[in-house]
Design a protein around this motif. Structure first.
Motif, PDB file in Angstrom:
ATOM      1  N   GLN A   1      66.869 -10.391  -7.874  1.00 31.62           N
ATOM      2  CA  GLN A   1      65.963  -9.268  -8.109  1.00 31.62           C
ATOM      3  C   GLN A   1      65.932  -9.148  -9.573  1.00 31.62           C
ATOM      4  OE1 GLN A   1      66.844  -7.571  -4.539  1.00 31.62           O
ATOM      5  NE2 GLN A   1      64.659  -8.059  -3.162  1.00 31.62           N
ATOM      6  N   ALA A   2      67.329  -8.888  -9.457  1.00 30.78           N
ATOM      7  CA  ALA A   2      67.966  -8.468 -10.822  1.00 30.78           C
ATOM      8  C   ALA A   2      67.205  -9.094 -11.916  1.00 30.78           C
ATOM      9  CB  ALA A   2      68.761  -8.074 -11.479  1.00 30.78           C
ATOM     10  N   LEU A   3      66.763 -10.462 -12.095  1.00 29.38           N
ATOM     11  CA  LEU A   3      66.491 -10.982 -12.940  1.00 29.38           C
ATOM     12  C   LEU A   3      64.629 -11.116 -12.972  1.00 29.38           C
ATOM     13  CD1 LEU A   3      68.179 -14.847 -12.101  1.00 29.38           C
ATOM     14  CD2 LEU A   3      68.833 -13.357 -13.861  1.00 29.38           C
ATOM     15  N   THR A   4      64.422 -11.044 -11.644  1.00 26.03           N
ATOM     16  CA  THR A   4      62.576 -11.153 -11.689  1.00 26.03           C
ATOM     17  C   THR A   4      62.041  -9.914 -12.554  1.00 26.03           C
ATOM     18  OG1 THR A   4      62.498 -10.168 -10.052  1.00 26.03           O
ATOM     19  CG2 THR A   4      62.294 -12.471  -9.824  1.00 26.03           C
ATOM     20  N   ARG A   5      62.641  -8.912 -12.575  1.00 27.58           N
ATOM     21  CA  ARG A   5      63.146  -7.417 -12.922  1.00 27.58           C
ATOM     22  C   ARG A   5      62.966  -7.176 -14.496  1.00 27.58           C
ATOM     23  NH1 ARG A   5      65.987  -1.907 -11.051  1.00 27.58           N
ATOM     24  NH2 ARG A   5      65.157  -0.530 -13.108  1.00 27.58           N
ATOM     25  N   GLU A   6      64.325  -8.269 -14.310  1.00 25.51           N
ATOM     26  CA  GLU A   6      64.346  -8.532 -15.774  1.00 25.51           C
ATOM     27  C   GLU A   6      63.280  -9.334 -17.344  1.00 25.51           C
ATOM     28  OE1 GLU A   6      68.153  -9.664 -16.930  1.00 25.51           O
ATOM     29  OE2 GLU A   6      68.742  -7.917 -16.013  1.00 25.51           O
TER      30      GLU A   6
ATOM     31  N   MET B   1      56.590  -4.668 -36.890  1.00 26.09           N
ATOM     32  CA  MET B   1      55.442  -3.399 -35.368  1.00 26.09           C
ATOM     33  C   MET B   1      57.060  -3.701 -34.816  1.00 26.09           C
ATOM     34  SD  MET B   1      52.286  -4.963 -33.515  1.00 26.09           S
ATOM     35  CE  MET B   1      53.312  -5.941 -32.669  1.00 26.09           C
ATOM     36  N   SER B   2      57.167  -2.521 -34.928  1.00 26.52           N
ATOM     37  CA  SER B   2      58.130  -2.155 -33.226  1.00 26.52           C
ATOM     38  C   SER B   2      57.089  -1.740 -32.354  1.00 26.52           C
ATOM     39  CB  SER B   2      58.326  -0.707 -33.367  1.00 26.52           C
ATOM     40  OG  SER B   2      59.492   0.215 -32.577  1.00 26.52           O
ATOM     41  N   VAL B   3      58.180  -2.037 -31.038  1.00 25.42           N
ATOM     42  CA  VAL B   3      57.601  -2.331 -29.601  1.00 25.42           C
ATOM     43  C   VAL B   3      57.804  -1.519 -28.895  1.00 25.42           C
ATOM     44  CG1 VAL B   3      57.125  -3.847 -27.901  1.00 25.42           C
ATOM     45  CG2 VAL B   3      56.438  -4.582 -30.088  1.00 25.42           C
ATOM     46  N   GLU B   4      57.447  -0.683 -28.464  1.00 20.66           N
ATOM     47  CA  GLU B   4      58.215   0.428 -27.308  1.00 20.66           C
ATOM     48  C   GLU B   4      58.815  -0.064 -26.156  1.00 20.66           C
ATOM     49  OE1 GLU B   4      55.091   4.367 -27.754  1.00 20.66           O
ATOM     50  OE2 GLU B   4      54.576   2.680 -25.957  1.00 20.66           O
ATOM     51  N   PRO B   5      59.880  -0.112 -26.070  1.00 21.65           N
ATOM     52  CA  PRO B   5      60.028  -0.405 -24.731  1.00 21.65           C
ATOM     53  C   PRO B   5      59.765  -0.604 -23.547  1.00 21.65           C
ATOM     54  CG  PRO B   5      61.638   0.793 -25.363  1.00 21.65           C
ATOM     55  CD  PRO B   5      60.735   0.767 -26.415  1.00 21.65           C
ATOM     56  N   ARG B   6      60.020  -1.629 -22.622  1.00 21.85           N
ATOM     57  CA  ARG B   6      59.415  -1.433 -21.703  1.00 21.85           C
ATOM     58  C   ARG B   6      60.376  -1.375 -20.007  1.00 21.85           C
ATOM     59  NH1 ARG B   6      55.652  -6.237 -18.376  1.00 21.85           N
ATOM     60  NH2 ARG B   6      54.155  -5.349 -17.725  1.00 21.85           N
ATOM     61  N   LEU B   7      60.070  -0.821 -19.295  1.00 22.16           N
ATOM     62  CA  LEU B   7      60.488  -0.708 -17.550  1.00 22.16           C
ATOM     63  C   LEU B   7      60.061  -0.507 -16.921  1.00 22.16           C
ATOM     64  CD1 LEU B   7      63.077   2.552 -18.902  1.00 22.16           C
ATOM     65  CD2 LEU B   7      63.287   0.116 -19.342  1.00 22.16           C
ATOM     66  N   TYR B   8      60.579  -1.454 -15.810  1.00 28.82           N
ATOM     67  CA  TYR B   8      59.429  -1.555 -13.999  1.00 28.82           C
ATOM     68  C   TYR B   8      60.371  -0.542 -13.432  1.00 28.82           C
ATOM     69  CZ  TYR B   8      59.283  -2.640  -9.350  1.00 28.82           C
ATOM     70  OH  TYR B   8      59.242  -3.235  -7.778  1.00 28.82           O
ATOM     71  N   VAL B   9      59.828   0.804 -13.000  1.00 24.95           N
ATOM     72  CA  VAL B   9      60.149   1.245 -11.583  1.00 24.95           C
ATOM     73  C   VAL B   9      59.884   1.694 -10.770  1.00 24.95           C
ATOM     74  CG1 VAL B   9      60.447   3.219 -13.986  1.00 24.95           C
ATOM     75  CG2 VAL B   9      58.569   3.079 -12.827  1.00 24.95           C
ATOM     76  N   GLU B  10      59.972   1.689  -9.195  1.00 25.92           N
ATOM     77  CA  GLU B  10      59.788   1.989  -8.368  1.00 25.92           C
ATOM     78  C   GLU B  10      58.931   3.211  -8.085  1.00 25.92           C
ATOM     79  OE1 GLU B  10      62.268   0.928  -5.334  1.00 25.92           O
ATOM     80  OE2 GLU B  10      63.180  -0.701  -6.165  1.00 25.92           O
ATOM     81  N   ALA B  11      58.945   4.407  -9.148  1.00 25.77           N
ATOM     82  CA  ALA B  11      57.866   5.325  -8.489  1.00 25.77           C
ATOM     83  C   ALA B  11      56.506   5.887  -9.339  1.00 25.77           C
ATOM     84  CB  ALA B  11      58.670   6.368  -8.846  1.00 25.77           C
ATOM     85  N   PRO B  12      55.387   6.127  -8.045  1.00 26.21           N
ATOM     86  CA  PRO B  12      54.208   6.299  -8.390  1.00 26.21           C
ATOM     87  C   PRO B  12      54.210   6.345  -9.963  1.00 26.21           C
ATOM     88  CG  PRO B  12      54.478   7.558  -6.187  1.00 26.21           C
ATOM     89  CD  PRO B  12      56.280   6.684  -6.598  1.00 26.21           C
ATOM     90  N   LEU B  13      53.317   6.607 -10.491  1.00 24.64           N
ATOM     91  CA  LEU B  13      53.160   6.443 -12.618  1.00 24.64           C
ATOM     92  C   LEU B  13      51.703   7.045 -11.804  1.00 24.64           C
ATOM     93  CD1 LEU B  13      53.761   2.963 -13.778  1.00 24.64           C
ATOM     94  CD2 LEU B  13      55.258   5.283 -13.512  1.00 24.64           C
ATOM     95  N   GLU B  14      51.330   8.576 -12.367  1.00 22.61           N
ATOM     96  CA  GLU B  14      50.575   9.052 -13.046  1.00 22.61           C
ATOM     97  C   GLU B  14      50.475  10.028 -14.040  1.00 22.61           C
ATOM     98  OE1 GLU B  14      49.788  11.616  -9.140  1.00 22.61           O
ATOM     99  OE2 GLU B  14      51.222  12.434  -9.049  1.00 22.61           O
TER     100      GLU B  14
END
Length: 254
Positions: A126-131, A1-14
């Motif tokens: 902060q970088a570690l928590t993001r990852e 099963m392929s899992v789509e990559p997951r990214l943290y961003v700061e911009a609003p999501l809509e």
């Protein structure tokens, strides 16, 4: 099963918004994960839940995403804050990474009398928590606070928040680790019967433990709950992961 990559961003999501990734994220998505136009990506920002997006355009240095639809609504993590005395770099990294995986809401370095590492890079934390949040399906990131001394921490404390601290010492001034008299109750026993809802924090000391003066200060506070983590003296990084795991199992969201 392929899992789509997951990214943290700061911009609003809509829905239908177009998002340009920064250079590092574009490099990761395109050159490391080998994503191309039309491929799916999951996004979160700590406020708007998790959204599915598709790569709209990509080259070696840039990538833009078309946001498609929300997959998960935002939910709050348990109100557990971690305070820890910084140790060597690799072990501090371990504490921050595992605390994020275990769902803490905030992380604060605490300078004690025996703290051996007085240089704390909050940008690295902060970088570690993001990852770690990207990898573990969290919908938010822990808040990283600047270092504070133990006395400053106690003075500014909100008495409505219970502070557990890993108290591995007894009361003797001559026996190793204070002997047996005055030792804290085992953590599971200390937490038994406590309400699941509430504000909590965990304090883990430095290598060598808290000084006599610091331990006395902590014991004098009405909001402090001393706990023991068993018959063996654990390293600071192990203690943090062990204590948070027990709390999550008994009072958290496990």
């Amino acid at each position: 099963m392929s899992v789509e990559p997951r990214l943290y961003v700061e911009a609003p999501l809509e829905a239908d918004a177009v998002l340009d990734l920064d250079r590092d994220q574009a490099h990761y998505l395109v050159n490391v994960m080998r994503r191309k136009a039309g491929d799916g990506v999951r996004l979160f920002n700590g406020r708007d839940g998790e959204w599915r997006a598709e790569v709209a355009s990509a080259d070696r240095k840039r990538a833009s995403l078309q946001i498609v639809q929300q997959r998960r609504s935002q939910s709050a993590a348990p109100d557990m804050a971690l305070y820890f005395a910084p140790v060597k770099k690799a072990r501090t990294d371990f504490i921050v990474e595992k605390a994020t995986e275990l769902g803490v809401a905030s992380i604060t370095p605490v300078i004690t009398q025996r703290t051996q590492s007085d240089r704390v890079r909050t940008d690295r934390m902060q970088a570690l928590t993001r990852e770690a949040s990207e990898q573990t399906e969290r919908l938010d990131l822990p808040v990283i606070h600047e270092p504070v001394s133990l006395t400053q921490m106690i003075k500014a404390w909100d008495a409505a928040r219970t502070l557990m601290f890993a108290d591995e010492s007894g009361d003797s001034q001559t026996e190793p680790w204070g002997g047996e008299h005055g030792r804290a109750r085992p953590i599971a026993e200390a937490l038994a019967g406590r309400e699941r809802d509430g504000k909590w924090a965990m304090l883990v000391g430095p290598e060598g433990g808290f000084s006599v003066e610091e331990r006395t200060l902590l014991h004098a506070q009405t909001f402090v709950l001393p706990v023991s983590l068993g018959p063996r003296i654990l390293r600071a990084d192990t203690a943090a992961a062990a204590a948070l795991s027990v709390w999550q199992s008994m009072l958290g969201d496990w």
